[in-house]
Structure formats: C-alpha cells, structure tokens
Design a protein around this motif. Structure first.
Motif, PDB file in Angstrom:
ATOM      1  N   VAL A 198      -1.149  -4.599   3.064  1.00 48.36           N
ATOM      2  CA  VAL A 198      -2.542  -4.816   3.479  1.00 48.36           C
ATOM      3  C   VAL A 198      -2.955  -6.222   3.066  1.00 48.36           C
ATOM      4  O   VAL A 198      -2.712  -6.644   1.935  1.00 48.36           O
ATOM      5  N   SER A 234      -3.457  -4.527   8.269  1.00 46.64           N
ATOM      6  CA  SER A 234      -2.148  -4.138   7.726  1.00 46.64           C
ATOM      7  C   SER A 234      -1.002  -4.481   8.660  1.00 46.64           C
ATOM      8  O   SER A 234      -1.194  -4.755   9.843  1.00 46.64           O
ATOM      9  N   LYS A 264       0.824  -1.209   0.000  1.00 47.47           N
ATOM     10  CA  LYS A 264       0.000   0.000   0.000  1.00 47.47           C
ATOM     11  C   LYS A 264       0.857   1.258   0.000  1.00 47.47           C
ATOM     12  O   LYS A 264       0.510   2.264  -0.621  1.00 47.47           O
TER      13      LYS A 264
END
Length: 132
Positions: A104, A79, A49
């Motif tokens: 994530v 996450s 991410k």
C-alpha cells in the motif's frame, strides 16, 4: 514474470538441516517485492499489507544461486498486488511461490493510504531491465 535479481545461499542462510531457512527466503521475498513495487510505482513510501499463499516446493542449499521472478497481479487505487517465484538459477526448479503480496502506498508523514496514480496497463507496459 521476469526474473530480476539473484542471491547466493550462504552458510548463515541455512537451517538445522542444512537447507535454506524458510524465514530467510520470506525476508528476501518481502525485500525483493518491495523493491519491485517501488520501482514500478516510482514511489518509496510503501508498506507490506498482506502476503497470501506461500508454497515451498523444493530446497536450496549452500552455494546455490536463487533468483526472484516478480509480476504485477492487480493494481488498486492505493495498492499493488504481486506474485513472486523464487527458483534455483541452475536447475530452474521453483523453491518457493508467494502469491498475493500486497503493498500500500502511504503518505510518509500521516502514514495513511494515498493514491499512487498508476494503472495495471501502465505497469504492464513498463520496460524492465533484467540482469545479465
């Protein structure tokens, strides 16, 4: 921080100046961080991410062996945030530090974030094998 894997700097990893290309080291960091996160969370459906601050500190050259140190910085519900240090195996000098690498956990079919079910305390307690 544990140094878990190593790579040999080859001719095709070099930039025009004869040192390790920054893009190559970032590719390696993303791959090594994914492997570490997937092993820690015991899950393979992870996506990168975010990668925060990246600091290049010294160069690496053809024939150098570089090693990757990874550590869990923070754990969220879906996450995990890591830090990665890449250093020269022989000199122990840091080549690059990448901080705040966020992965994530996602559902592989819907691609939506899913809880991974781990806590920082659980991850900190996991034994990690180191290379010989």
């Amino acid at each position: 921080m544990r140094f878990l894997s190593r790579r040999l700097v080859m001719p095709n990893d070099l930039n025009f100046a004869g040192s390790l290309f920054g893009g190559r080291i970032l590719e390696w960091i993303d791959e090594e961080a994914y492997i570490f996160a997937a092993c820690q969370l015991d899950a393979k459906s992870l996506v990168t991410k975010h990668i925060g601050a990246i600091a290049f500190e010294t160069s690496a050259y053809q024939g150098d062996v570089v090693e990757f140190g990874l550590g869990v910085k923070k754990v969220g519900i879906t996450s995990v945030t890591l830090t990665c240090v890449v250093r020269n195996k022989q000199t122990k000098q840091n080549i690059c530090v990448a901080d705040d690498i966020v992965f994530v956990h996602i559902d592989p079919e819907t691609r939506t974030p899913q809880p991974h079910g781990k806590t920082k305390a659980e991850l900190d307690a996991l034994p990690i094998e180191t290379p010989a």
